[in-house]
Motif scaffolding. Structure first.
Motif, mmCIF file in Angstrom:
data_model
loop_
_atom_site.group_PDB
_atom_site.id
_atom_site.type_symbol
_atom_site.label_atom_id
_atom_site.label_comp_id
_atom_site.label_asym_id
_atom_site.label_seq_id
_atom_site.Cartn_x
_atom_site.Cartn_y
_atom_site.Cartn_z
ATOM 1 N N LEU A 1 19.984 0.151 -39.007
ATOM 2 C CA LEU A 1 20.729 1.314 -38.592
ATOM 3 C C LEU A 1 21.981 1.707 -39.413
ATOM 4 N N MET A 2 22.311 0.971 -39.980
ATOM 5 C CA MET A 2 23.373 1.365 -41.074
ATOM 6 C C MET A 2 22.986 2.178 -42.093
ATOM 7 N N ALA A 3 21.717 1.607 -42.739
ATOM 8 C CA ALA A 3 21.258 2.714 -43.670
ATOM 9 C C ALA A 3 20.955 3.806 -43.166
ATOM 10 N N GLN A 4 20.296 4.251 -41.804
ATOM 11 C CA GLN A 4 20.084 5.394 -41.436
ATOM 12 C C GLN A 4 21.555 6.198 -41.440
ATOM 13 N N ARG A 5 22.612 5.488 -40.930
ATOM 14 C CA ARG A 5 23.795 6.223 -40.853
ATOM 15 C C ARG A 5 24.435 6.647 -42.287
ATOM 16 N N ILE A 6 24.276 5.702 -43.146
ATOM 17 C CA ILE A 6 24.528 6.147 -44.720
ATOM 18 C C ILE A 6 23.729 7.496 -45.259
ATOM 19 N N GLN A 7 22.269 7.355 -44.659
ATOM 20 C CA GLN A 7 21.585 8.636 -45.255
ATOM 21 C C GLN A 7 22.136 9.990 -44.550
ATOM 22 N N GLN A 8 22.304 9.818 -43.272
ATOM 23 C CA GLN A 8 22.716 11.027 -42.642
ATOM 24 C C GLN A 8 24.186 11.315 -43.286
ATOM 25 N N GLN A 9 25.012 10.278 -43.826
ATOM 26 C CA GLN A 9 26.179 10.844 -44.389
ATOM 27 C C GLN A 9 26.110 11.410 -45.790
ATOM 28 N N PHE A 10 25.123 10.749 -46.659
ATOM 29 C CA PHE A 10 24.702 11.326 -47.760
ATOM 30 C C PHE A 10 24.350 12.833 -47.981
ATOM 31 N N LEU A 11 23.805 13.146 -46.675
ATOM 32 C CA LEU A 11 23.234 14.415 -46.594
ATOM 33 C C LEU A 11 24.108 15.400 -46.230
#
Length: 456
Positions: free
Chosen positions: A239-249
């Motif tokens: 879930l943290m990795a998904q959140r990081i991906q959203q923040q990267f975008l």
């Protein structure tokens, strides 16, 4: 020491100490039980011997009776030793060979405890081994209602002790060796279980995270398929990795918008700034004599044009921050330019600058960053210093660096809450120069100090 070794050592030491403690308690309890059993079984032995044979002949002991008792002793076996004691505990007669008895008397306190029916086992003196204690049976010898002696029977003779010592501690050693092998086997099995069910999965998770860190933390969906102990952690990491991906975008989109805005702003500011520089240069060419104010304005405008060009170049090259350019820089020159750019603000409050700089004032750093560093420091000092005061700057040359210290008085009516961003910029610039800011404040003065390197 890692977790594996700590677990192995802790388990081994804990079980070894437990085995020693339990073995010691078991051996002690076994000895106590054996002594209590022997003493209970033979509690009335001395009384029976006394009653079966009249031990006294007048005021002295009866040799024939003692001879009969010693003969009875031989029939009972070599596990008993009989002694005839007087009322003070002195040994008057015994059945031991010449030279075997080492003590001449026996302590009467255990004998009185035995006769008082106190809880067994009660250990008494061993005449053949001074300082040794053994269980016993005793009977008082009376004449005319007074005690004139004791029949003292030691249970567990010297021959029994010698036989026990000849057996040695080999059984104990064998038991300890077996216990240690069992403990070691249990520790290894525990370590193997923990390694297979916990340590290896943790290493696998760590390796996956390390590999995906260079891939913008794009974890595979099967990352959550871990051992039961790690499933909650793996789920939250995913879930943290998904959140990081959203923040990267989001950051990429914001960076794109910022770059477009910066390029547009740079183009919009470049034309009027070039016009200002042109007019200032024309003024300098036509003026009969140099004007310090015009030169200061021209220098600051030229500096602004350079910074604007750097920002435009960063926007075009898609770099986040400019690369610092380190070179030898004169500290006096940096401070002079900073002082000229802030001269108007200082004159408004009638502030003066006191400088104490050594002759060797060359430092190694980025000139633009150092100009920004001292500009922020002096802006803060000017903002918070009272009117008609002095801002002091003192620099000392050391072997590997130059120590800088800036001191100003504090105006209680100065605006507060405006130093946060400036202080963060100062700290960031000093980190780039391998230094850090030290602050000290009292009710009247504010002191800031840091070091600047003099070589790479």
């Amino acid at each position: 020491m890692n977790f594996k070794l700590r677990l192995l050592l802790l388990t081994g030491m804990w079980f070894a100490l437990s085995a020693l403690l339990i073995g010691s308690l078991f051996n002690y309890q076994q000895q106590v039980i054996e002594q209590r059993t022997q003493q209970t079984l033979h509690r009335e032995l001395a009384a029976h011997m006394r009653d079966d044979n009249p031990l006294m002949h007048g005021t002295d002991y009866n040799p024939d009776a003692l001879k009969s008792i010693f003969h009875t002793l031989m029939l009972l076996g070599p596990d008993f030793e009989i002694y005839f004691l007087d009322q003070q505990g002195n040994i008057r007669s015994h059945a031991a060979p010449e030279g075997k008895v080492q003590a001449s008397n026996v302590n009467l306190i255990p004998i009185r405890q035995f006769l008082a029916n106190q809880p067994l086992p009660i250990l008494g003196d061993d005449p053949r081994n001074p300082g040794g204690k053994k269980v016993f049976s005793v009977a008082p010898i009376r004449q005319y209602d007074s005690v004139i002696g004791y029949l003292y029977v030691v249970i567990g003779s010297e021959q029994r002790t010698l036989l026990a010592s000849q057996e040695g501690n080999q059984p104990v050693y064998n038991m300890m060796a077996i216990s240690l092998l069992l403990i070691l086997g249990f520790s290894l099995l525990t370590y193997r279980l923990v390694r297979q069910t916990l340590l290896q999965p943790i290493e696998t998770v760590t390796q996956n995270l390390r590999e995906q860190a260079g891939n913008d933390f794009r974890l595979r969906p099967d990352f959550v398929n871990q051992v039961p102990e790690l499933k909650p952690i793996a789920k939250h990491l995913y879930l943290m990795a998904q959140r990081i991906q959203q923040q990267f975008l989001q950051l990429q989109q914001e960076e794109k918008n910022r770059r477009e805005l910066l390029m547009q702003l740079s183009h919009d500011l470049k034309t009027p700034l070039s016009s200002i520089l042109g007019y200032l240069e024309t003024w300098q060419l036509q003026a009969p004599s140099p004007d310090p104010l015009i030169e200061t304005a021209h220098r600051n405008a030229h500096k602004l044009a350079e910074q604007l060009s750097q920002q435009l170049e960063l926007a075009r090259s898609q770099k986040h921050v400019p690369e610092p350019h380190f070179e030898p820089v004169r500290l006096t020159q940096i401070i002079r330019e900073t002082q000229e750019s802030l001269a108007i603000d200082a004159e408004k409050k009638h502030l003066s600058l006191s400088l104490s700089i050594p002759d060797i004032d060359t430092v190694y750093g980025d000139k633009q960053l150092l100009l920004r560093l001292f500009s922020n420091l002096f802006e803060n000092a000017i903002r918070h210093a009272p009117a008609y005061s002095t801002i002091q700057l003192q620099a000392e040359h050391h072997q590997h660096d130059v120590a800088v210290q800036i001191t100003n008085q504090i105006d209680p009516d100065a605006p507060s809450g405006s130093m946060g961003l400036g202080m963060r910029i100062i700290q960031s610039i000093l980190v780039i120069h391998h230094s850090h800011l030290k602050t000290k404040r009292d009710t009247r003065h504010y002191l800031q100090s840091f070091d600047l390197p003099i070589s790479a």
